[in-house]
Enzyme design. Structure first.
Site, PDB file in Angstrom:
ATOM      1  N   HIS A  50      -5.061  29.278 -25.536  1.00  0.00           N
ATOM      2  CA  HIS A  50      -4.803  28.301 -26.601  1.00  0.00           C
ATOM      3  C   HIS A  50      -3.658  28.675 -27.540  1.00  0.00           C
ATOM      4  CE1 HIS A  50      -9.295  27.304 -26.018  1.00  0.00           C
ATOM      5  NE2 HIS A  50      -8.556  26.877 -25.014  1.00  0.00           N
ATOM      6  N   GLU A 154      -8.672  14.782 -26.320  1.00  0.00           N
ATOM      7  CA  GLU A 154      -8.351  13.856 -27.404  1.00  0.00           C
ATOM      8  C   GLU A 154      -6.885  13.465 -27.383  1.00  0.00           C
ATOM      9  OE1 GLU A 154     -11.316  15.705 -30.818  1.00  0.00           O
ATOM     10  OE2 GLU A 154      -9.215  15.390 -31.282  1.00  0.00           O
ATOM     11  N   TYR A 164      -8.672  17.235 -37.917  1.00  0.00           N
ATOM     12  CA  TYR A 164      -9.046  16.654 -36.636  1.00  0.00           C
ATOM     13  C   TYR A 164     -10.290  17.305 -36.034  1.00  0.00           C
ATOM     14  CZ  TYR A 164      -5.216  13.784 -37.523  1.00  0.00           C
ATOM     15  OH  TYR A 164      -4.410  12.856 -38.151  1.00  0.00           O
TER      16      TYR A 164
END
Length: 169
Positions: A50, A154, A164
């Protein structure tokens, strides 16, 4: 027009994400030498997962940088997505044509967390896992695709100061 371009890459020892400005060669516009690199920003990384790495100039001329939470394969163990005092798990917004303090870039005065305690002034929006797709549409809206956990992915329209949700939901 000015021969400058911007790159996002990762490095080791220490593990980090690097956002740099480079200059095309005056002798050959298809080449750039590493001696032209001006490191704008380095962000600490903890794990191999990530990191993201999307960068894009907005219609406002600012550079937007999407960073993953840097968490493990099973989530965000350090809860960096919701922590405004780390740059991981955020969309940052900087001015490559200015300087703020000792930084190699400027912080736009209208960024949502300028002057806020326990928050990086570079943060434009937060709560992302690993934003992998980012672009502006013709109307100037910022769209961002983010990696989900197991079942969900998303696509969001990003708003100034928006949260978010990762990794709280």
């Amino acid at each position: 027009e000015n021969g400058k371009f911007y790159i996002f890459y990762t490095q080791q020892d220490p593990k980090r994400a690097v956002i740099s400005e480079m200059q095309v060669s005056k002798a050959d516009a298809n080449k750039a030498g590493t001696s032209t690199e001006r490191v704008l920003l380095e962000v600490r990384l903890t794990w191999w997962w990530h990191h993201s790495g999307n960068i894009a100039f907005g219609p406002d001329g600012m550079l937007y940088i999407a960073l993953g939470d840097g968490g493990g394969k099973d989530g965000d163990p350090l809860r960096w997505g919701q922590n405004l005092f780390v740059m991981n798990g955020k969309v940052l917004r900087i001015d490559v044509n200015g300087k703020t303090g000792a930084r190699n870039y400027g912080i736009p005065a209208d960024n949502p967390f300028v002057g806020k305690d326990a928050a990086h002034a570079e943060v434009w929006a937060y709560g992302f896992r690993n934003p992998w797709g980012m672009s502006f549409d013709e109307a100037g809206n910022l769209w961002l695709a983010d990696v989900g956990q197991e079942l969900w992915e998303e696509i969001n329209t990003i708003e100034k100061g928006g949260n978010y949700g990762w990794s709280m939901r």
